[in-house]
Design a protein around this motif. Structure first.
Motif: not given
Length: 137
Positions: A42-47, A69-71, A93-94, A122-124
């Motif tokens: 993602v660009r803006w949303s976090g992890e 959304p939760a992990p 994530v936001q 982390k791979t991505v």
């Protein structure tokens, strides 16, 4: 039959559809199975990792939608002010785009392999786009 197998990069996850909470989104996605694409970070949303779907109109509105959304939760943004997309949260994530905060339909939850979510993310992030496949288990 609400169980799914998700293969992303070198990782395999067990998952379930959230049929009671998002019946229309689940039915539409189920009609696309097996679903094969690539995920990018993602660009803006976090992890999180996402599948950009551009102007694809799936004929869906909001149901069981969230911006946080939760992990292990997978959401589908049906389009509108930003492009249609699927997002997999692997950490905090936001959900947002360059247009601002968004909300997507939580329709799949990963149930097995959660310990590998951060490694997938982390791979991505560091190795780039990875193949992803959704299929009934």
């Amino acid at each position: 039959m609400d169980k799914l197998k998700i293969t992303a990069g070198s990782f395999t996850f067990g998952a379930k559809f959230e049929t009671a909470a998002a019946p229309k989104t689940v039915a539409k996605f189920r009609s696309l199975l097996p679903y094969v694409e690539k995920i990018i970070h993602v660009r803006w949303s976090g992890e999180g990792c996402w599948i950009p779907l551009g102007d694809l109109d799936l004929g869906l509105g909001y149901e069981n939608h969230t911006s946080y959304p939760a992990p292990g939760q997978i959401i589908l943004y049906p389009g509108g002010i930003s492009e249609t997309e699927i997002l997999l949260a692997y950490g905090g994530v936001q959900f947002a785009s360059k247009m601002g905060q968004l909300a997507g339909n939580h329709f799949i939850t990963i149930t097995d392999g959660l310990e590998n979510l951060a490694a997938l993310g982390k791979t991505v992030l560091w190795q780039g786009a990875q193949p992803i496949r959704f299929e009934l288990a």
